[in-house]
Design a protein around this motif. Sequence first.
Motif, PDB file in Angstrom:
ATOM      1  N   ALA A 240       0.376 -11.910   1.919  1.00  0.00           N
ATOM      2  CA  ALA A 240       0.380 -12.357   0.525  1.00  0.00           C
ATOM      3  C   ALA A 240       0.735 -11.206  -0.417  1.00  0.00           C
ATOM      4  O   ALA A 240       1.507 -11.381  -1.371  1.00  0.00           O
ATOM      5  CB  ALA A 240      -0.978 -12.951   0.148  1.00  0.00           C
ATOM      6  N   VAL A 241       0.181 -10.025  -0.141  1.00  0.00           N
ATOM      7  CA  VAL A 241       0.505  -8.862  -0.982  1.00  0.00           C
ATOM      8  C   VAL A 241       1.978  -8.493  -0.826  1.00  0.00           C
ATOM      9  O   VAL A 241       2.643  -8.119  -1.810  1.00  0.00           O
ATOM     10  CB  VAL A 241      -0.394  -7.665  -0.599  1.00  0.00           C
ATOM     11  N   ARG A 242       2.517  -8.618   0.367  1.00  0.00           N
ATOM     12  CA  ARG A 242       3.915  -8.250   0.597  1.00  0.00           C
ATOM     13  C   ARG A 242       4.883  -9.162  -0.145  1.00  0.00           C
ATOM     14  O   ARG A 242       6.048  -8.807  -0.332  1.00  0.00           O
ATOM     15  CB  ARG A 242       4.229  -8.275   2.092  1.00  0.00           C
ATOM     16  N   SER A 243       4.399 -10.307  -0.566  1.00  0.00           N
ATOM     17  CA  SER A 243       5.265 -11.178  -1.362  1.00  0.00           C
ATOM     18  C   SER A 243       5.588 -10.545  -2.711  1.00  0.00           C
ATOM     19  O   SER A 243       6.522 -10.976  -3.403  1.00  0.00           O
ATOM     20  CB  SER A 243       4.593 -12.543  -1.568  1.00  0.00           C
ATOM     21  N   GLU A 244       4.827  -9.526  -3.089  1.00  0.00           N
ATOM     22  CA  GLU A 244       5.055  -8.821  -4.352  1.00  0.00           C
ATOM     23  C   GLU A 244       5.787  -7.500  -4.134  1.00  0.00           C
ATOM     24  O   GLU A 244       5.767  -6.616  -5.000  1.00  0.00           O
ATOM     25  CB  GLU A 244       3.706  -8.554  -5.038  1.00  0.00           C
ATOM     26  N   GLU A 245       6.444  -7.356  -3.015  1.00  0.00           N
ATOM     27  CA  GLU A 245       7.109  -6.096  -2.690  1.00  0.00           C
ATOM     28  C   GLU A 245       8.218  -5.745  -3.670  1.00  0.00           C
ATOM     29  O   GLU A 245       8.598  -4.574  -3.804  1.00  0.00           O
ATOM     30  CB  GLU A 245       7.674  -6.149  -1.260  1.00  0.00           C
ATOM     31  N   ALA A 246       8.727  -6.732  -4.362  1.00  0.00           N
ATOM     32  CA  ALA A 246       9.753  -6.454  -5.377  1.00  0.00           C
ATOM     33  C   ALA A 246       9.218  -5.503  -6.445  1.00  0.00           C
ATOM     34  O   ALA A 246       9.991  -4.722  -7.027  1.00  0.00           O
ATOM     35  CB  ALA A 246      10.216  -7.762  -6.016  1.00  0.00           C
ATOM     36  N   ASP A 247       7.912  -5.557  -6.682  1.00  0.00           N
ATOM     37  CA  ASP A 247       7.317  -4.631  -7.649  1.00  0.00           C
ATOM     38  C   ASP A 247       7.467  -3.189  -7.183  1.00  0.00           C
ATOM     39  O   ASP A 247       7.738  -2.294  -7.992  1.00  0.00           O
ATOM     40  CB  ASP A 247       5.831  -4.964  -7.840  1.00  0.00           C
ATOM     41  N   LEU A 248       7.289  -2.968  -5.886  1.00  0.00           N
ATOM     42  CA  LEU A 248       7.463  -1.623  -5.345  1.00  0.00           C
ATOM     43  C   LEU A 248       8.922  -1.198  -5.440  1.00  0.00           C
ATOM     44  O   LEU A 248       9.219  -0.062  -5.853  1.00  0.00           O
ATOM     45  CB  LEU A 248       6.998  -1.577  -3.893  1.00  0.00           C
ATOM     46  N   ASN A 249       9.808  -2.085  -5.058  1.00  0.00           N
ATOM     47  CA  ASN A 249      11.240  -1.764  -5.112  1.00  0.00           C
ATOM     48  C   ASN A 249      11.670  -1.391  -6.535  1.00  0.00           C
ATOM     49  O   ASN A 249      12.417  -0.433  -6.744  1.00  0.00           O
ATOM     50  CB  ASN A 249      12.071  -2.945  -4.601  1.00  0.00           C
ATOM     51  N   ASN A 250      11.195  -2.170  -7.484  1.00  0.00           N
ATOM     52  CA  ASN A 250      11.539  -1.919  -8.888  1.00  0.00           C
ATOM     53  C   ASN A 250      10.941  -0.580  -9.361  1.00  0.00           C
ATOM     54  O   ASN A 250      11.587   0.179 -10.106  1.00  0.00           O
ATOM     55  CB  ASN A 250      11.018  -3.055  -9.759  1.00  0.00           C
ATOM     56  N   ALA A 251       9.735  -0.301  -8.909  1.00  0.00           N
ATOM     57  CA  ALA A 251       9.088   0.952  -9.296  1.00  0.00           C
ATOM     58  C   ALA A 251       9.842   2.149  -8.743  1.00  0.00           C
ATOM     59  O   ALA A 251      10.024   3.164  -9.437  1.00  0.00           O
ATOM     60  CB  ALA A 251       7.648   0.961  -8.802  1.00  0.00           C
ATOM     61  N   ILE A 252      10.271   2.056  -7.494  1.00  0.00           N
ATOM     62  CA  ILE A 252      11.021   3.155  -6.885  1.00  0.00           C
ATOM     63  C   ILE A 252      12.356   3.342  -7.600  1.00  0.00           C
ATOM     64  O   ILE A 252      12.773   4.472  -7.886  1.00  0.00           O
ATOM     65  CB  ILE A 252      11.248   2.889  -5.384  1.00  0.00           C
ATOM     66  N   GLU A 253      13.009   2.250  -7.894  1.00  0.00           N
ATOM     67  CA  GLU A 253      14.318   2.321  -8.553  1.00  0.00           C
ATOM     68  C   GLU A 253      14.212   2.994  -9.922  1.00  0.00           C
ATOM     69  O   GLU A 253      15.098   3.757 -10.329  1.00  0.00           O
ATOM     70  CB  GLU A 253      14.899   0.922  -8.689  1.00  0.00           C
ATOM     71  N   HIS A 254      13.140   2.717 -10.648  1.00  0.00           N
ATOM     72  CA  HIS A 254      12.978   3.247 -12.002  1.00  0.00           C
ATOM     73  C   HIS A 254      12.078   4.484 -12.032  1.00  0.00           C
ATOM     74  O   HIS A 254      11.643   4.905 -13.118  1.00  0.00           O
ATOM     75  CB  HIS A 254      12.409   2.165 -12.921  1.00  0.00           C
ATOM     76  N   GLN A 255      11.780   5.047 -10.876  1.00  0.00           N
ATOM     77  CA  GLN A 255      10.969   6.273 -10.808  1.00  0.00           C
ATOM     78  C   GLN A 255       9.616   6.101 -11.512  1.00  0.00           C
ATOM     79  O   GLN A 255       9.121   7.018 -12.184  1.00  0.00           O
ATOM     80  CB  GLN A 255      11.741   7.441 -11.438  1.00  0.00           C
ATOM     81  N   ASP A 256       9.031   4.933 -11.324  1.00  0.00           N
ATOM     82  CA  ASP A 256       7.757   4.614 -11.973  1.00  0.00           C
ATOM     83  C   ASP A 256       6.622   4.816 -10.966  1.00  0.00           C
ATOM     84  O   ASP A 256       6.307   3.918 -10.177  1.00  0.00           O
ATOM     85  CB  ASP A 256       7.797   3.168 -12.479  1.00  0.00           C
ATOM     86  N   LEU A 257       6.013   5.985 -11.011  1.00  0.00           N
ATOM     87  CA  LEU A 257       4.958   6.316 -10.055  1.00  0.00           C
ATOM     88  C   LEU A 257       3.744   5.410 -10.219  1.00  0.00           C
ATOM     89  O   LEU A 257       3.172   4.938  -9.233  1.00  0.00           O
ATOM     90  CB  LEU A 257       4.544   7.778 -10.224  1.00  0.00           C
ATOM     91  N   ASP A 258       3.358   5.146 -11.448  1.00  0.00           N
ATOM     92  CA  ASP A 258       2.167   4.321 -11.688  1.00  0.00           C
ATOM     93  C   ASP A 258       2.326   2.918 -11.108  1.00  0.00           C
ATOM     94  O   ASP A 258       1.394   2.367 -10.512  1.00  0.00           O
ATOM     95  CB  ASP A 258       1.877   4.240 -13.188  1.00  0.00           C
ATOM     96  N   ALA A 259       3.515   2.331 -11.299  1.00  0.00           N
ATOM     97  CA  ALA A 259       3.761   0.984 -10.769  1.00  0.00           C
ATOM     98  C   ALA A 259       3.761   0.991  -9.238  1.00  0.00           C
ATOM     99  O   ALA A 259       3.251   0.065  -8.595  1.00  0.00           O
ATOM    100  CB  ALA A 259       5.083   0.438 -11.300  1.00  0.00           C
ATOM    101  N   ALA A 260       4.344   2.040  -8.651  1.00  0.00           N
ATOM    102  CA  ALA A 260       4.365   2.138  -7.189  1.00  0.00           C
ATOM    103  C   ALA A 260       2.946   2.260  -6.640  1.00  0.00           C
ATOM    104  O   ALA A 260       2.584   1.622  -5.645  1.00  0.00           O
ATOM    105  CB  ALA A 260       5.213   3.332  -6.760  1.00  0.00           C
ATOM    106  N   LEU A 261       2.129   3.065  -7.308  1.00  0.00           N
ATOM    107  CA  LEU A 261       0.745   3.235  -6.867  1.00  0.00           C
ATOM    108  C   LEU A 261      -0.065   1.963  -7.076  1.00  0.00           C
ATOM    109  O   LEU A 261      -0.969   1.659  -6.281  1.00  0.00           O
ATOM    110  CB  LEU A 261       0.091   4.394  -7.620  1.00  0.00           C
ATOM    111  N   ALA A 262       0.254   1.206  -8.115  1.00  0.00           N
ATOM    112  CA  ALA A 262      -0.453  -0.048  -8.370  1.00  0.00           C
ATOM    113  C   ALA A 262      -0.223  -1.026  -7.222  1.00  0.00           C
ATOM    114  O   ALA A 262      -1.153  -1.717  -6.768  1.00  0.00           O
ATOM    115  CB  ALA A 262       0.012  -0.657  -9.693  1.00  0.00           C
ATOM    116  N   TYR A 263       1.019  -1.102  -6.743  1.00  0.00           N
ATOM    117  CA  TYR A 263       1.318  -1.955  -5.593  1.00  0.00           C
ATOM    118  C   TYR A 263       0.609  -1.424  -4.346  1.00  0.00           C
ATOM    119  O   TYR A 263       0.023  -2.192  -3.561  1.00  0.00           O
ATOM    120  CB  TYR A 263       2.819  -2.018  -5.349  1.00  0.00           C
TER     121      TYR A 263
END
Length: 288
Positions: A240-263
């Motif tokens: 279920a959590v992996r269904s939100e993996e797009a959040d991680l991808n978007n965070a990595i693309e935009h160099q958003d450490l906080d968003a990556a850590l949130a995922y």
Amino acid sequence: MPDLPPSVIDDPEYQSVHKRREKAATDARAAQQKFFRFTGAFVVATAVAAICSGLILYGIDVPPDSADPVLGSMASELSRQWLLFLTAVSLAIAAFCSHLLGVSKFGNRHRENRLEAEILRFERERVALKVAHRIDPEAFKSAGESFRAFVERQEKYLSDAAQKNRKSAYSATVVAAVLAALAAAAGALGSLENKVILAAIAFLGVCTPALGAAVESWSQATGDTQRADLHEQSWKDLVAVRSEEADLNNAIEHQDLDAALAYAEKVFAVLAADVQEFVRLRESANDT
């Protein structure tokens, strides 16, 4: 070692967490192996002692000069001496294993080190993302890919663990069912006059309860059924959590450490709940 750039792996902060995690994991595996080794020896020794004691008691009621050689041998002095010797050795082994398990507390050490290893593993993934983000965008991208691979491995581990524990629990159930069937068959055939069959029935009558108790003790020690249910539910939660993996991808693309850590924290929450419940199950098994 995770698939990360050398600049991340060689970072002192990352190395500190990694070394502590590997030490805790190694200690957990060693304690687990000793726990199951001595628990298994205790279960087998108590079963052998119970069987030998039962045969001794059964042999008392059989005249040594019985016309049946099988029944007669069970009442012979030599057989009784060997059974007494095996009983004494088995009880000594059981006492040794019980004392060692109580004093060394392998179960406690396994639980404590397993929990520490998991906490440090989560911290290692956090540090990898933080260090990589500090280095450069390319390193952060590699850390993101490494974290996705980490989550995939955890998903596979939970699925495999659930299946493995389910199969183990099923095997124990089958063995218990076979023993129950043998006990029932022995009771039904008790009226036959064939001496060999009667000897076999007597032997089953002594062995079945002891072996049944051994299977039950091992099942309680391993907790396979409960662990299978736990890992299966954790697998569902992680999917279920992996269904939100797009959040991680978007965070990595935009160099958003906080968003990556949130995922990442969502992933860690599922895995932490799994290991904490595992620890609780092990504690309950030791208390029974």
